[in-house]
Design an enzyme around this catalytic site. Structure first.
Site, PDB file in Angstrom:
ATOM      1  N   ASP A  32       0.839  -1.212   0.000  1.00  0.00           N
ATOM      2  CA  ASP A  32       0.000   0.000   0.000  1.00  0.00           C
ATOM      3  C   ASP A  32       0.871   1.259   0.000  1.00  0.00           C
ATOM      4  OD1 ASP A  32      -2.277   1.495   0.026  1.00  0.00           O
ATOM      5  OD2 ASP A  32      -2.776   1.133   2.128  1.00  0.00           O
ATOM      6  N   HIS A  49       2.905   3.357  -8.951  1.00  0.00           N
ATOM      7  CA  HIS A  49       2.733   1.930  -9.251  1.00  0.00           C
ATOM      8  C   HIS A  49       3.965   1.372  -9.972  1.00  0.00           C
ATOM      9  CE1 HIS A  49      -1.211   2.092  -7.669  1.00  0.00           C
ATOM     10  NE2 HIS A  49      -1.724   2.808  -8.641  1.00  0.00           N
ATOM     11  N   LEU A 143      11.679 -20.155  -3.929  1.00  0.00           N
ATOM     12  CA  LEU A 143      10.550 -19.319  -3.514  1.00  0.00           C
ATOM     13  C   LEU A 143       9.365 -19.479  -4.473  1.00  0.00           C
ATOM     14  CD1 LEU A 143       9.451 -16.789  -1.858  1.00  0.00           C
ATOM     15  CD2 LEU A 143      10.434 -15.401  -3.700  1.00  0.00           C
TER      16      LEU A 143
HETATM   17  C1  FPP Z   1      -1.880   0.146  -3.463  1.00  0.00           C
HETATM   18  O1  FPP Z   1      -1.443   1.478  -3.442  1.00  0.00           O
HETATM   19  C2  FPP Z   1      -1.360  -0.506  -4.660  1.00  0.00           C
HETATM   20  C3  FPP Z   1      -2.113  -1.065  -5.637  1.00  0.00           C
HETATM   21  C4  FPP Z   1      -3.574  -1.112  -5.598  1.00  0.00           C
HETATM   22  C5  FPP Z   1      -1.500  -1.638  -6.839  1.00  0.00           C
HETATM   23  C6  FPP Z   1      -0.267  -2.401  -6.555  1.00  0.00           C
HETATM   24  C7  FPP Z   1       0.321  -2.860  -7.806  1.00  0.00           C
HETATM   25  C8  FPP Z   1       1.632  -2.961  -7.999  1.00  0.00           C
HETATM   26  C9  FPP Z   1       2.643  -2.614  -6.976  1.00  0.00           C
HETATM   27  C10 FPP Z   1       2.163  -3.460  -9.285  1.00  0.00           C
HETATM   28  C11 FPP Z   1       1.682  -4.829  -9.639  1.00  0.00           C
HETATM   29  C12 FPP Z   1       2.687  -5.479 -10.448  1.00  0.00           C
HETATM   30  C13 FPP Z   1       2.790  -6.779 -10.686  1.00  0.00           C
HETATM   31  C14 FPP Z   1       4.032  -7.304 -11.245  1.00  0.00           C
HETATM   32  C15 FPP Z   1       1.711  -7.743 -10.434  1.00  0.00           C
HETATM   33  P1  FPP Z   1      -2.517   2.641  -3.581  1.00  0.00           P
HETATM   34  O2  FPP Z   1      -2.622   3.001  -5.029  1.00  0.00           O
HETATM   35  O3  FPP Z   1      -3.805   2.243  -2.954  1.00  0.00           O
HETATM   36  O4  FPP Z   1      -1.803   3.767  -2.782  1.00  0.00           O
HETATM   37  P2  FPP Z   1      -2.493   4.948  -1.956  1.00  0.00           P
HETATM   38  O5  FPP Z   1      -3.274   4.289  -0.850  1.00  0.00           O
HETATM   39  O6  FPP Z   1      -1.337   5.728  -1.452  1.00  0.00           O
HETATM   40  O7  FPP Z   1      -3.345   5.710  -2.913  1.00  0.00           O
END
Ligand code: FPP
Length: 253
Positions: A32, A49, A143
């Site tokens: 997050d 992201h 892993l």
């Molecule tokens: C949460 O941060 C993050 C997500 C919903 C997306 C996470 C995805 C990735 C890290 C990349 C995925 C990649 C692969 C290889 C599968 P948020 O956007 O909710 O952050 P915020 O709460 O600060 O707005």
């Protein structure tokens, strides 16, 4: 030269500080804070992201080096579809980018790629990249890196109940009464993995957000204040250290 030596030495010290006989076998992470990381830098959310994807590489390497057997990462929830199209499309492209740039290293590190979630609802390009990675790493024995994509804990349980009820449609009342947790677990998407001993959520939020709600029943929760793009190997080790200081009682004394 000196810098390199020092870095390796530091890493070694961290590893020595961990009790290698009390390592979690399965770590689950709610990644997050990507959006807030970007906002702090006056950048668009998708940059967060992108940087979050780079952190996945760092943490995968670290977990593999530490001998962790399973790492489950919450990449996209069944609720994340409600985000703006541009953001959803960008996130859907990230597994493709990740695997294009990282699959050779995953293979080299003996990492097996798997997923949980409703993968068949993802865009074709995302499905293809994931399927290719699964096939190419299927025999790896190090892993197991599990991406939760289009995953939701409640949807997983309902899906499990539906499958089970179809299979049990001719069951007697006695069969139904005899149903156990162990039996039902076979209908979950995580059927092949042990429950995580440790859940980490980054960014300071303290919620489970529909992640592995069955499987986390007895897990230790650690809430780390770093935004996911800033999370690193040292933070991971610090979380494991905290986990090792906890007493797990499973409802007993
Ligand atoms: C949460 O941060 C993050 C997500 C919903 C997306 C996470 C995805 C990735 C890290 C990349 C995925 C990649 C692969 C290889 C599968 P948020 O956007 O909710 O952050 P915020 O709460 O600060 O707005």
């Amino acid at each position: 030269m000196f810098k390199k030596f020092k870095k390796n030495n530091d890493t070694q010290n961290h590893i020595e500080a961990l009790d290698l006989h009390n390592m979690p076998e399965h770590i689950a992470i709610i990644m997050d804070g990507n959006g807030r990381w970007a906002k702090q830098r006056k950048m668009p959310r998708i940059k967060g992201h992108y940087q979050g994807m780079q952190t996945i590489k760092t943490i995968t390497r670290a977990a593999s080096d530490l001998g962790i057997k399973y790492l489950t990462l919450y990449a996209f929830s069944t609720e994340n579809w409600s985000r703006p199209d541009e953001e959803v499309n960008y996130i859907m492209g990230l597994p493709v980018n990740f695997l294009n740039t990282f699959l050779p290293e995953l293979i080299e590190k003996n990492v097996r790629v798997e997923t949980i979630g409703f993968i068949d609802e993802l865009p074709d390009k995302t499905i293809q990249a994931i399927e290719e990675a699964k096939i190419k790493t299927a025999d790896n024995t190090g892993l197991t890196l599990i991406f939760a994509i289009n995953y939701g804990g409640r949807a997983e349980i309902i899906h499990g109940i539906q499958t089970m009820m179809k299979e049990m449609r001719h069951a007697s009342e006695q069969d139904i009464d005899a149903l156990t947790e162990q039996h039902f677990q076979k209908y979950l998407m995580t059927r092949d993995y042990p429950d995580p001993e440790l859940l980490i959520r980054t960014s300071g939020e303290q919620r489970i957000s529909n992640f592995l709600i069955w499987q986390l029943s007895y897990s230790e929760f650690i809430f780390n204040s770093k935004f996911w793009p800033d999370f690193d190997e040292a933070e991971l080790k610090a979380c494991i250290k905290t986990y090792q200081s906890r007493q797990r009682r499973f409802g007993g004394l």
